[in-house]
Design an enzyme around this catalytic site. Structure first.
Site, PDB file in Angstrom:
ATOM      1  N   ASN A 119       0.870  -1.039   0.055  1.00 35.19           N
ATOM      2  CA  ASN A 119      -0.113  -0.036  -0.049  1.00 35.19           C
ATOM      3  C   ASN A 119       0.720   1.225   0.065  1.00 35.19           C
ATOM      4  O   ASN A 119       2.071   1.133  -0.039  1.00 35.19           O
ATOM      5  CB  ASN A 119      -0.980   0.123   1.313  1.00 35.19           C
ATOM      6  CG  ASN A 119      -0.238  -0.112   2.700  1.00 35.19           C
ATOM      7  OD1 ASN A 119       0.221   0.842   2.711  1.00 35.19           O
ATOM      8  ND2 ASN A 119      -0.397  -1.272   3.177  1.00 35.19           N
ATOM      9  N   ARG A 120       0.421   2.455  -0.096  1.00 31.47           N
ATOM     10  CA  ARG A 120       1.126   3.487  -0.265  1.00 31.47           C
ATOM     11  C   ARG A 120       1.512   4.340   1.013  1.00 31.47           C
ATOM     12  O   ARG A 120       2.409   5.303   0.912  1.00 31.47           O
ATOM     13  CB  ARG A 120       0.204   4.753  -0.976  1.00 31.47           C
ATOM     14  CG  ARG A 120      -0.048   4.455  -2.562  1.00 31.47           C
ATOM     15  CD  ARG A 120      -1.081   5.241  -2.902  1.00 31.47           C
ATOM     16  NE  ARG A 120      -0.555   6.504  -2.980  1.00 31.47           N
ATOM     17  CZ  ARG A 120      -1.436   7.762  -3.253  1.00 31.47           C
ATOM     18  NH1 ARG A 120      -2.638   7.360  -3.186  1.00 31.47           N
ATOM     19  NH2 ARG A 120      -0.797   9.006  -2.926  1.00 31.47           N
TER      20      ARG A 120
END
Ligand code: CTP
Length: 403
Positions: free
Chosen positions: A212-213
């Site tokens: 994920n970011r």
């Protein structure tokens, strides 16, 4: 909340090594952090750098052996020693280390060191052969046994053209050590705080992951703020590109399952758990042992839910009473307050930090954040756009108030 270096009187001893030019950077950065920095140069240091350099970056007089007998008279060294909160010697040559180990005080720096009762940090710099010589090793050991903190030297390119262990530790790391050592009597002294950070990664095959970011910045900032307040910090981190903060126990994990195990183990007996990590909610049910080939026609991934770490912590707390306080984050793209309040209740948290990831300059991969703090008693507090460091300090202020 001031950083632990602010307003502190720091003596910076500079000795004869080519790394003396880096000492100017140490002086400048400590000054920018609010410290009163007074440099003392040995005669050999002045072959590499001048007192004027240090005066220019610190705004304070830089001392040399000429001050030992002249000007302020015979008590210069006592005055310097007694007013110091901290003595850093960077770079520290083999000669100065030898003198310090044996109490030789034949110049302003060594006589001041002998008179100083404050903590001392030494960053050696010399050629690899000189550092590995038994005489130097013994001298370093003597200083460590007396309580001095010796950091480095590091391995790398040396002035002689050779490669080996002898390079002075870089200024930022020296400063991080000074910051840590000056923070130990803060309001969270001896409090155990566990912080998680970064985004977990769930393997699809040996090459690919579901990630994920999350950059880890908010969690790392919280770990730093907790250390600045004197806490004993364990940082359980998923992979990030960030420098490991100096002074905390760093536990590296990759997957949600690994993070769960480490969180349960370190949260046992902890005062506070702060879950800033972005934990994957799903993982591939059967990660492939070999790289999945393009022609395998695999177009759908079979996923299963991961463990909810905060839910497991809530169960542990119901049984053991630990951690005393639990803080979570809520990353939301809609209905911020309502969704965050739901998570605070479901995960039985004391506080949740809600962040609207659709807002500009907030959320993932940026230095700033706009958050709302929600508390278990039902009230909430909206904070303006601020740096992640400021958000971290606000959270730690709350922890200080609780404990
Ligand atoms: N969290 C957790 N374990 C998970 C997922 C999240 O402990 N498997 C924690 C996060 O570290 C965060 C809080 O729970 O502190 C909320 O995470 P978030 O991703 O916003 O919520 P989820 O519970 O995953 O719910 P949803 O994805 O449906 O918003």
């Amino acid at each position: 909340m001031p950083n632990p270096v602010e307003s502190k009187s720091i003596l910076l001893g500079v000795t004869g090594s080519i790394a003396a030019y880096k000492a100017a950077d140490v002086a400048s950065k400590l000054h920018q952090m609010g410290a009163n920095v007074t440099a003392i140069l040995t005669q050999s240091a002045m072959q590499f750098i001048t007192p004027l350099t240090f005066q220019s970056v610190t705004g304070c007089k830089a001392y040399t052996d000429a001050d030992l007998w002249g000007g302020e008279g015979h008590v210069t060294h006592i005055g310097l020693a007694r007013s110091a909160d901290f003595l850093v010697i960077a770079p520290a040559s083999a000669n100065t280390i030898a003198k310090l180990a044996h109490g030789i005080s034949d110049n302003l720096l060594t006589v001041t060191a002998l008179a100083a009762g404050c903590p001392i940090l030494i960053a050696p710099a010399m050629d690899a052969g000189m550092y590995s010589h038994p005489a130097t090793k013994e001298n370093v050991d003597i200083l460590c046994q007396r309580g001095a903190v010796v950091i480095g030297p590091e391995s790398g390119h040396l002035a002689s053209g050779l490669t080996g262990v002898g390079r002075m530790t870089e200024p930022d790391k020296i400063i991080a050590h000074v910051r840590y050592l000056l923070s130990r009597n803060g309001p969270l002294k001896e409090k155990r705080i566990v912080v998680t950070a970064g985004g977990t990664r769930e393997p699809i095959d040996p090459v690919r992951v579901i990630a994920n970011r999350s950059s880890g910045r908010q969690g790392y900032a919280i770990a730093q703020a907790a250390m600045d307040a004197g806490a004993d910090v364990t940082l359980i981190t998923a992979p990030t590109h960030l420098e490991m903060p100096v002074g905390c126990r760093v536990i590296s994990v990759t997957t949600a399952r690994e993070m769960l195990q480490q969180v349960l183990s370190y949260a046992e007996g902890a005062d506070v758990l702060i879950m800033a990590a972005a934990v994957a909610d799903f993982r591939p049910r059967n990660p492939a042992g070999q790289k999945i080939k393009k022609h395998s026609n695999l177009l759908v991934l079979d996923l299963e839910p991961t463990e909810d770490i905060l839910a497991a912590v809530a169960n542990m707390k119901a049984e053991t009473g630990f951690p005393l306080r639990t803080i979570g984050f809520a990353a939301e793209s809609e209905n911020l307050i309502q969704n965050a309040r739901g998570k605070l209740e479901a995960k039985r948290l004391d506080m949740i930090i809600a962040n609207d990831i659709s807002a500009p300059n907030a959320g993932f991969e940026v230095e700033t954040n706009r958050v709302t703090l929600l508390f278990a008693d039902g009230h909430h507090e909206e904070l303006p756009l601020m740096t992640k460091l400021d958000v971290a300090e606000r959270i730690i202020q709350q922890v200080i108030q609780w404990l």
